[in-house]
Write an enzyme that holds these catalytic residues in place. Structure first.
Site, mmCIF file in Angstrom:
data_model
loop_
_atom_site.group_PDB
_atom_site.id
_atom_site.type_symbol
_atom_site.label_atom_id
_atom_site.label_comp_id
_atom_site.label_asym_id
_atom_site.label_seq_id
_atom_site.Cartn_x
_atom_site.Cartn_y
_atom_site.Cartn_z
ATOM 1 N N ASP A 95 1.079 -1.097 0.165
ATOM 2 C CA ASP A 95 -0.382 0.014 0.125
ATOM 3 C C ASP A 95 1.114 1.053 -0.283
ATOM 4 O O ASP A 95 0.468 2.447 -0.391
ATOM 5 C CB ASP A 95 -0.955 -0.019 1.070
ATOM 6 C CG ASP A 95 -2.194 0.652 1.499
ATOM 7 O OD1 ASP A 95 -3.025 0.299 0.022
ATOM 8 O OD2 ASP A 95 -3.312 0.938 1.599
ATOM 9 N N ASP A 112 -11.884 -5.565 10.984
ATOM 10 C CA ASP A 112 -11.832 -7.228 10.629
ATOM 11 C C ASP A 112 -12.801 -7.349 11.565
ATOM 12 O O ASP A 112 -13.873 -8.898 11.240
ATOM 13 C CB ASP A 112 -10.977 -7.892 10.917
ATOM 14 C CG ASP A 112 -10.477 -6.884 12.422
ATOM 15 O OD1 ASP A 112 -10.805 -6.461 13.159
ATOM 16 O OD2 ASP A 112 -8.947 -7.681 12.974
#
Length: 1148
Positions: A427, A851
């Site tokens: 990223d 998550d």
């Protein structure tokens, strides 16, 4: 001529094929002339010679493809030379593109400074072209051997071969004979022309030949005529899910009359079904089994929970009725805190009523999926495809060597090589990470065969070579010692190269920059003869090993080259392996005879980032990988790992697949593995192992709807990530603690892909798919294929929604340029606009703990999950052992929980599909940080009691002590039973209790404050490090443990410690010198103060560092706060008989 197989297809896919730069009278020419193609997702792709180093064209493909195994009238053809060349070209090219920019393919001569030899490796060395003046690489096959199109073995590269075919009439430059295979001529004639969609009765010869090479298509049947859409087009999606006895992707059951499962009367009950029954008549063995907790443990455990609930209710009732009139404020605060603690304990304890253990049987998995059978005569692996995601963002915080070791452990895992793919998300777009991954791919050529040959565990080289046990134990091959020594030497050199990459990249960039400046100065002098020359300013770029600009983030950030502003990048580091095993030879570095030397697909991905777009951090990066992998490999399952979590058990993927492929496995959204950590201090001072959560709470949740998703080490079902409902979800209606079945008259196949709850059994309308998933037809077409591949085997009548055995034994499609170009389009920053990515599909946005939210959404749709605890740890990673780092980690988790509580993901708003106890567990996830408010008040109560000479009760009578004793004893007994059925140790349980109070009085309180300010006032507060001091011993493995980093999170627990210590001294002094000593109240206050201090002991030990060195600011702040509280208290409530501060004492 058009192939008859195209009669049922009207939609098309565009793919790129290999072209040459030879002149073609049929297309415009000229230097710098760009050619563009509009992709299915609306993007324009640039195919100029300057940017691609090749010229590409398009051919048509069917919108839906159905793979079927060879039959007497349908024999698979070997891949042509052009396909292999196309894939080799793709693996040697870096694809870039993004917003308002064209997709470019940059041919990489080399990706790293050192030479690479593995045939799958990008930039691998090979023979040079024999054409004078051309130094390009010769085409090669999977073993790295040259592909020579002529029998005279004249070495020729791809571009020269196309030139010879197009411009020289197909004459070989070596022997001057005609080429027998001029397969590439068909793609040369249509270059640069805009092709229309193929008609229902025909198509170009180009697309027909391409289809014949890549696909084995079904024949027209009387039944398929009925399966047309309302427009008259063939409805492939309906055919795929409604054909009785014949499934679309790799149907292994064929009727003897060739009617694809249709009987004479058209009801679909042909002889192929009888063959399926023959297969199902074998003794059926499950892949997994439940191991229930022994009744001698679980029954007393549940009884104690019930007893403690009753005792708590009676105790709280007694506390409310018996007020302390002497200190009503002290009584009120204590009762409120105790009520909340009882509620919090109940939320935590109720989901633990049904803990279970599970076990897998890998032998049965091998027997069902990798053993020759009637439906799979060759014994090829019938396991579904698996894509592994590894995410990293900053090479400075996440060392490339750690990430490289994780990649190596994945490439060496025990899973069919042709079914395994690894995607690395960078990223940060850093060249350092890119070249480290290339180095890892190069070293994998040695490491992976070594692991397979000698059955190495673990398959992370850093961990393996650091093992303190005997490495030669249980190794039977005579050459193991020699091989290990050689591989160790290679790994040491590999580490030197990885650690030297930052300096190497910097020196290379400086050298190229200096060269560019000299060129610019020369040009300036030529243009301006005697004029005063100004200093030349050239942006300082970061250069790749092949002497070109890095398209990602530069060391000196510039426009279009910073962390938040760079193009999307995809590089196939290791191209897809061949379908058949490729054994090594005895020559060379290692004796690899009978060892499969193939490597899994390895892809580097850096999604596009642009200013003005919310990239959603890790969740956005994971969603980009989901889309890119769907187009490139489309594994039915996805395993996500953090860059520091490597595969410790090479069989872990297979153990997870046992659950997915077992009966009822189609209703599992993910398999969560426990997190295990290395590098933790032996005493685990700050409960970094978190064993109470991973071995107690998660096992307990496994007895409900399944464990929560914890961010790494999780095997996902791809269609569950896509937001679809589980199969057969309409058969159940919600009850209080579970569900009861209800009848449904809709077929299984018709309900395989359903997203709208209101549609009773109706399949999701295909017209709505682009609005949800985006406008990539490649991505949309991959959805039903991934769903089918993820089904369990239909090898037993009780298996619902299954697929036939042998369906997934066919080779995967080769990569071509159009596939990678489309993958570039779906990782662009704009692709998610006006779609449901991040809201319903993929990882969910809007929380720092994406998550937990992602897992919650799946459970809320009715999916179940499973907790897989393997005998040998599946994965291992690292955890912060420093106090401050640990507090900040807990702060991030708690902040995410507060965000969940104030969002639509609050379990109070859960759907009826979620079980009651599962809802309680998720409610506890959002509520537990708020316990810190009551906990910090309760930690001050003993000090307040000692300062005031009062206690939370009027007197320490027998009733209070009996209640206190029973509550304490039941708590201890519950802990012992939890230790018994979970397998944790008493020390681990106590460490968890200690850090619960440490985190509750620091990080959790800050998280609640941060969350409230964000919700109420929209203000975001970040707690950052302000000063650092480290230990002297750099070589100490646990040096970070003794490092003291000041943070504002330390103020509350330090203040609690100081105030309680002062209060104990004040209480003793008051009692000793009192006329009538109140020993009972002193003992009560001191007991609770010691209870607080005992829990804070690890925190105090951490503040002392290695030799008692603590930042002065710690003492200053703590002393000031404690003195201020003490003086304020004495001032408000002075001792009896005086109004002076301090009583009979006076300050000098």
């Amino acid at each position: 001529m058009a192939s008859s197989h195209h009669n049922h297809y009207t939609k098309s896919r565009s793919t790129l094929s290999n072209m040459s730069d030879a002149n073609d009278p049929g297309r415009p020419s000229g230097p710098g002339k760009d050619k563009f193609r509009r992709t299915n997702s609306g993007r324009y792709v640039n195919y100029s010679r300057d940017d691609l180093d090749s010229e590409l064209s398009s051919a048509e493909f069917a919108n839906y493809t159905v793979h079927i195994p060879p039959t007497p009238d349908n024999q698979l053809m070997d891949p042509s030379i052009s396909q292999k060349v196309e894939e080799q070209y793709v693996s040697n090219s870096m694809f870039t593109g993004g917003f308002n920019s064209v997709t470019k393919a940059h041919l990489m001569e080399k990706v790293i400074e050192t030479e690479t030899s593995h045939p799958q490796m990008a930039g691998s060395k090979g023979s040079s072209c024999a054409i004078p003046g051309c130094d390009a690489k010769v085409m090669s096959d999977g073993r790295g051997q040259d592909l020579l199109p002529c029998e005279c073995d004249f070495k020729i590269c791809r571009d020269c071969f196309v030139d010879a075919v197009k411009a020289n009439g197909g004459i070989c430059p070596g022997c001057k004979e005609q080429y027998k295979n001029t397969d590439l001529t068909e793609v040369g004639d249509g270059y640069g022309q805009q092709r229309g969609l193929p008609g229902p009765e025909g198509s170009s010869s180009s697309s027909g030949a391409k289809m014949e090479r890549r696909l084995s298509l079904m024949k027209s049947t009387s039944k398929s005529v009925l399966m047309r859409s309302q427009t008259g087009d063939f409805d492939q999606n309906r055919w795929l899910f409604e054909t009785s006895g014949t499934y679309g992707y790799g149907n292994a059951f064929w009727t003897k009359d060739g009617n694809l499962g249709s009987s004479k009367d058209g009801d679909g009950d042909g002889e192929g079904v009888e063959e399926m029954h023959d297969v199902m008549s074998k003794p059926w063995r499950p892949l997994t089994r439940k191991l229930k907790i022994p009744a001698g443990v679980i029954s007393p455990y549940r009884l104690l929970i019930f007893i403690r609930v009753v005792v708590l209710a009676l105790f709280l009732t007694w506390r409310i009725r018996h007020q302390n009139q002497d200190a009503i404020w002290l009584w009120g605060m204590s009762v409120v805190c105790e009520l909340w603690f009882a509620f919090s304990w109940l939320l935590d304890q109720l989901p633990k009523l049904c803990p279970i253990n599970r076990a897998t049987d890998l032998e049965v998995l091998k027997e069902k999926f990798e053993t020759p059978t009637q439906s799979n005569p060759t014994g090829k692996s019938d396991l579904p495809g698996l894509d592994v995601f590894v995410s990293t963002a900053d090479p400075e915080k996440e060392p490339p060597l750690v990430t490289a070791n994780t990649i190596l452990s994945i490439l060496a895992a025990e899973y069919p090589v042709e079914k395994l793919s690894c995607y690395v998300s960078d990223d940060g777009g850093a060249l350092l990470t890119f070249e480290a991954m290339a180095e890892a791919a190069s070293f994998a050529n040695i490491w992976v065969p070594f692991c397979r040959k000698h059955v190495i565990e673990p398959r992370n080289p850093e961990s393996y070579f650091s093992l303190k046990r005997d490495p030669y134990k249980n190794k039977v091959k005579s050459d193991f010692v020699k091989d290990r020594r050689r591989v160790k030497r290679e790994y040491d050199e590999f580490k030197v190269r990885i650690n030297g990459l930052p300096d190497s990249i910097r020196r290379r960039s400086d050298a190229y920059h200096a060269r560019e400046e000299i060129k610019a100065m020369k040009m300036q002098r030529q243009n301006r003869d005697e004029e005063l020359l100004e200093p030349v300013k050239i942006p300082k770029a970061t250069w790749m090993a092949d002497g070109t600009h890095w398209p990602g983030t530069w060391l000196t950030p510039g426009t279009d080259h910073s962390k938040s502003d760079h193009a999307g990048i995809i590089q196939v580091m290791l191209k897809p392996p061949s379908d058949d095993p490729l054994h090594g030879v005895s020559e060379g570095f290692l004796d690899l005879t009978d060892v499969d030397i193939r490597l899994p697909l390895l892809v580097y991905v850096s999604r596009e980032k642009r200013p003005g777009y919310d990239h959603n951090k890790k969740a956005g990066a994971m969603n980009a990988l989901v889309r890119a992998s769907a187009i490139m490999s489309n594994g039915a399952f996805i395993l996500n790992l953090d860059c520091d979590h490597y595969i410790y058990n090479s069989e872990a993927m297979r153990e997870g697949m046992c659950f997915m492929m077992d009966r009822g496995g189609d209703r599992l959204c993910y398999v969560q593995f426990p997190q295990r950590f290395e590098g933790i201090d032996p005493s685990d001072r700050y409960a970094n192992h978190n064993t109470v959560f991973f071995d107690v709470n998660m096992r307990a949740l496994d007895g409900l709807m399944g464990p929560v998703y914890v961010g790494t080490g999780c095997l996902f079902r791809r269609i569950a990530l896509y937001g679809f409902d589980p199969p057969r979800s309409k058969e159940h209606s919600s009850g209080c603690c579970g569900r009861r079945k209800k009848k449904s008259h809709v077929s299984e196949e018709n309900r395989a892909l359903r997203m709208d709850d209101d549609d009773e059994g109706e399949e999701m309308s295909l017209s709505l798919v682009p609005k949800k998933f985006g406008n990539s037809t490649f991505l949309i077409d991959s959805i039903p294929v991934a769903e089918f591949q993820g089904r369990p085997l239909a090898d037993h009548p009780s298996v619902k929604n299954g697929r036939p055995p042998g369906a997934l034994t066919i080779p995967r499609e080769l990569l071509d340029a159009s596939t990678v170009a489309e993958a570039i389009a779906v990782i662009s920053c704009w692709y998610e606009d006006k779609t449901e990515w991040g809201t319903r599909i993929g990882w969910i946005y809007g929380s720092v703990t994406e998550d937990v939210v992602t897992g919650y959404r799946m459970h809320n749709r009715g999916w179940k999950s499973v907790y897989c605890v393997t005998k040998r740890d599946a994965f291992r990673g690292t955890a912060p052992i420093n106090l401050t780092d640990r507090l900040h980690q807990v702060l991030r988790w708690a902040t995410g929980s507060v965000e969940i509580f104030f969002s639509r993901n609050n379990a109070l708003l859960a759907s009826r599909k979620m079980k009651f106890l599962q809802r309680i567990a998720y409610l506890n996830v959002g509520i537990y940080p708020f316990t810190s408010i009551f906990l910090i008040v309760y930690c001050f109560l003993p000090a307040l009691s000692l300062f005031s000479g009062q206690f939370i009760v009027q007197t320490l009578n027998v009733v209070f002590l009996v209640y206190l004793l029973i509550i304490s004893i039941t708590l201890c007994l519950l802990a012992l039973l939890e230790i018994k059925w979970s397998g944790i140790s008493l020390e681990e349980w106590w460490r968890n209790e200690q850090f619960w109070l440490i985190g509750g009085t620091s990080a959790h309180l800050a998280a609640v404050l941060q969350g409230l300010l964000k919700v109420v006032a929209g203000v975001e507060i970040s707690f950052t490090l302000t000063s650092k001091s480290g230990g002297d011993d750099v070589d100490d493995e646990f040096a970070d443990l003794y490092m003291v980093k000041w943070t504002s999170l330390m103020i509350p627990p330090i203040t609690i410690m100081m105030v309680n210590l002062i209060a104990i001294a004040v209480g003793f002094s008051r009692t000793i010198y009192a006329v009538i000593p109140q020993w009972s109240k002193l003992i009560g206050g001191v007991f609770f103060s010691f209870w607080v201090l005992a829990h804070l002991y690890p925190f105090a030990k951490g503040l002392m560092g290695r030799r008692g060195r603590t930042p002065t600011i710690v003492y200053v702040w703590s002393g000031l706060v404690a003195i201020t509280i003490s003086l304020l208290w004495v001032s408000i409530y002075p001792p009896a008989g005086t109004t002076d501060i301090g009583g009979s004492f006076s300050f000098p």
